[in-house]
Design a protein around this motif. Structure first.
Motif, PDB file in Angstrom:
ATOM      1  N   GLY A   7      30.357  55.073  42.821  1.00 25.48           N
ATOM      2  CA  GLY A   7      28.895  55.216  42.754  1.00 25.48           C
ATOM      3  C   GLY A   7      28.421  55.478  41.335  1.00 25.48           C
ATOM      4  O   GLY A   7      27.428  56.179  41.140  1.00 25.48           O
ATOM      5  N   THR A  34      41.059  61.070  41.553  1.00 27.42           N
ATOM      6  CA  THR A  34      41.838  59.954  41.001  1.00 27.42           C
ATOM      7  C   THR A  34      41.593  59.909  39.488  1.00 27.42           C
ATOM      8  O   THR A  34      40.485  60.178  39.024  1.00 27.42           O
ATOM      9  CB  THR A  34      41.420  58.619  41.637  1.00 27.42           C
ATOM     10  OG1 THR A  34      40.019  58.441  41.442  1.00 27.42           O
ATOM     11  CG2 THR A  34      41.710  58.607  43.130  1.00 27.42           C
ATOM     12  N   LYS A  37      42.715  53.599  37.993  1.00 29.02           N
ATOM     13  CA  LYS A  37      42.742  52.591  39.057  1.00 29.02           C
ATOM     14  C   LYS A  37      44.104  52.631  39.774  1.00 29.02           C
ATOM     15  O   LYS A  37      45.123  52.818  39.113  1.00 29.02           O
ATOM     16  CB  LYS A  37      42.530  51.230  38.393  1.00 29.02           C
ATOM     17  CG  LYS A  37      41.924  50.193  39.276  1.00 29.02           C
ATOM     18  CD  LYS A  37      41.538  48.970  38.474  1.00 29.02           C
ATOM     19  CE  LYS A  37      41.067  47.876  39.400  1.00 29.02           C
ATOM     20  NZ  LYS A  37      39.949  48.255  40.259  1.00 29.02           N
ATOM     21  N   GLY A  60      33.851  54.706  47.465  1.00 29.47           N
ATOM     22  CA  GLY A  60      33.297  53.514  48.101  1.00 29.47           C
ATOM     23  C   GLY A  60      34.395  52.680  48.739  1.00 29.47           C
ATOM     24  O   GLY A  60      35.484  53.186  49.043  1.00 29.47           O
ATOM     25  N   THR A  63      37.920  52.759  46.890  1.00 33.43           N
ATOM     26  CA  THR A  63      38.729  53.971  47.104  1.00 33.43           C
ATOM     27  C   THR A  63      39.377  53.913  48.478  1.00 33.43           C
ATOM     28  O   THR A  63      40.571  54.189  48.637  1.00 33.43           O
ATOM     29  CB  THR A  63      37.830  55.225  46.998  1.00 33.43           C
ATOM     30  OG1 THR A  63      37.042  55.115  45.817  1.00 33.43           O
ATOM     31  CG2 THR A  63      38.644  56.503  46.965  1.00 33.43           C
ATOM     32  N   GLU A  66      42.278  51.577  48.543  1.00 39.48           N
ATOM     33  CA  GLU A  66      43.507  52.126  47.926  1.00 39.48           C
ATOM     34  C   GLU A  66      44.187  53.108  48.881  1.00 39.48           C
ATOM     35  O   GLU A  66      45.413  53.127  48.984  1.00 39.48           O
ATOM     36  CB  GLU A  66      43.170  52.793  46.596  1.00 39.48           C
ATOM     37  CG  GLU A  66      42.776  51.766  45.544  1.00 39.48           C
ATOM     38  CD  GLU A  66      42.683  52.346  44.139  1.00 39.48           C
ATOM     39  OE1 GLU A  66      43.022  53.523  43.945  1.00 39.48           O
ATOM     40  OE2 GLU A  66      42.252  51.603  43.243  1.00 39.48           O
ATOM     41  N   GLY A  92      28.404  49.809  47.100  1.00 40.21           N
ATOM     42  CA  GLY A  92      28.177  48.892  48.209  1.00 40.21           C
ATOM     43  C   GLY A  92      28.358  49.547  49.569  1.00 40.21           C
ATOM     44  O   GLY A  92      27.564  49.352  50.480  1.00 40.21           O
ATOM     45  N   GLU A 279      37.392  44.414  45.675  1.00 37.87           N
ATOM     46  CA  GLU A 279      38.242  44.559  44.488  1.00 37.87           C
ATOM     47  C   GLU A 279      38.700  43.178  44.030  1.00 37.87           C
ATOM     48  O   GLU A 279      39.240  42.401  44.828  1.00 37.87           O
ATOM     49  CB  GLU A 279      39.464  45.430  44.812  1.00 37.87           C
ATOM     50  CG  GLU A 279      39.107  46.832  45.263  1.00 37.87           C
ATOM     51  CD  GLU A 279      38.402  47.638  44.174  1.00 37.87           C
ATOM     52  OE1 GLU A 279      39.042  47.927  43.153  1.00 37.87           O
ATOM     53  OE2 GLU A 279      37.213  47.958  44.347  1.00 37.87           O
TER      54      GLU A 279
END
Ligand SMILES: Nc1ncnc2c1ncn2[C@@H]1O[C@H](COP(=O)(O)OP(=O)(O)OP(=O)(O)O)[C@@H](O)[C@H]1O
Length: 322
Positions: A7, A34, A37, A60, A63, A66, A92, A279
């Motif tokens: 965000g 985190t 990446k 989002g 995350t 992952e 999003g 991603e």
């Protein structure tokens, strides 16, 4: 797993509020920010080794993706023993829309406390990056061609610190100026389809691109991908039909084809790009397979699966035989 970049940095600002709410609702937790990446993938694997079985993604769609990848690459327990909850602070938040996860943090934490669990399908995408084959799990949607190009541009803007849902529209317009449709060969459950294709979406859930519905009838537990193929189309036609991306009528357009299947293969020359769950990844050739109801997720209190099932429509076209 708290992504401080989600965000546009909102999660780090809002974390004190979120942590107070987790305490208020008596949810016992440890948290980790985190630092780079893919860090949430590693942190999830480590958390499961330490004995955690409920993981909350604070961020989002990226995350969450992952965290899901961590769950499916770890070897400590079966992924069926893990439950995932979310607190949305992303730009999003498209996966969240499918399950009516509230925007309000308190309602979100209450939903986690109530723990209504839904078992959803998990996709496996195989793709190439620098001629090396990679695998990535996904739970929302994958995009190929124009869709991936829009995601690539949006992610570049996010990396530059820009934020807001309008980023997607801005990137879409910029991408439209340059993007060329490509000859693509698609195989869905063994049936071939070949045409010059503008964009292709492979959906488990219904929303992507910050609220667009490119796979408006996807059911997330039916063990099938909903695939929407937009054939070569003029730029003017794309702009004129933008509302269809938001109102769920995209499949009514004459240049759009919808198919369902469990196994998808995509080849193209030249190679085209891929995004999964927003991603940006590598490029064709691609393979997709699906694991039915492989992940337990906590859904919003308003989410009603039977409403979705009622909307399931069999009008989708069968792919043309080769
Ligand atoms: N500490 C970090 N530094 C830089 N990038 C990070 C860090 N932690 C996570 N990331 C990356 O941040 C990216 C964006 O995360 P995420 O998608 O959750 O937020 P968002 O883009 O705001 O939301 P959405 O995808 O819903 O629009 C992901 O690609 C993730 O790999």
């Amino acid at each position: 797993m708290v992504n401080p970049r989600a965000g546009g940095g909102k999660s780090v600002v809002d974390w004190p509020i979120i942590s107070r709410l987790l305490n208020k609702y008596d949810i016992h937790y440890s948290h980790a920010f985190t630092e780079y990446k893919y860090h949430a993938v590693e942190l999830t694997v480590q958390a499961i080794v330490k004995g955690y079985r409920n993981i909350i993604a604070v961020g989002g769609d990226g995350t969450l993706n992952e965290v899901v990848n961590g769950i499916f690459i770890q070897k400590t327990v079966s992924p069926s023993e893990i439950t995932v909850g979310v607190i949305g602070v992303g730009t999003g938040n498209d996966w969240f829309r499918m399950y009516e996860i509230p925007h309000n943090y308190e309602e979100c934490v209450r939903a986690i406390k109530n723990k209504r669990v839904f078992k959803q399908d998990v996709g496996v995408a195989e793709y190439y990056e620098s001629s090396v084959r990679h695998t990535r799990y996904f739970i929302n949607a994958a995009g190929v061609g124009f869709d991936a190009e829009v995601a690539r541009r949006t992610n570049r803007l996010k990396d530059l610190g820009k934020r807001g849902a309008l980023l997607y529209i801005f990137s879409l317009i910029k991408a439209l100026i340059r993007y060329r449709s490509t000859r693509i060969n698609v195989k869905v459950d063994g049936k071939h389809f070949q045409d010059t294709v503008f964009s292709l979406t492979i959906g488990i859930c219904r929303f992507n691109g910050a609220g667009m519905m490119q796979v408006p009838f996807a059911l997330s537990d039916d063990g099938l991908f909903d695939v929407t193929i937009i054939k070569k189309i003029s730029k003017l036609n794309v702009v004129a039909n933008l509302p269809r991306l938001y109102n769920g009528t995209i499949l009514k357009h004459s240049r759009v084809l919808g198919v369902r299947g469990k196994s998808i293969e995509i080849m193209s020359i030249p190679a085209v790009g891929l995004e999964v769950d927003g991603e940006s990844l590598g490029e064709t050739p691609l393979k997709f397979s699906i694991m039915q109801q492989a992940l337990s997720v906590i859904v919003g209190e308003q989410f009603n699966q039977s409403k979705l099932t009622a909307k399931k429509q069999p009008q989708l076209l069968e792919p043309a035989a080769s």
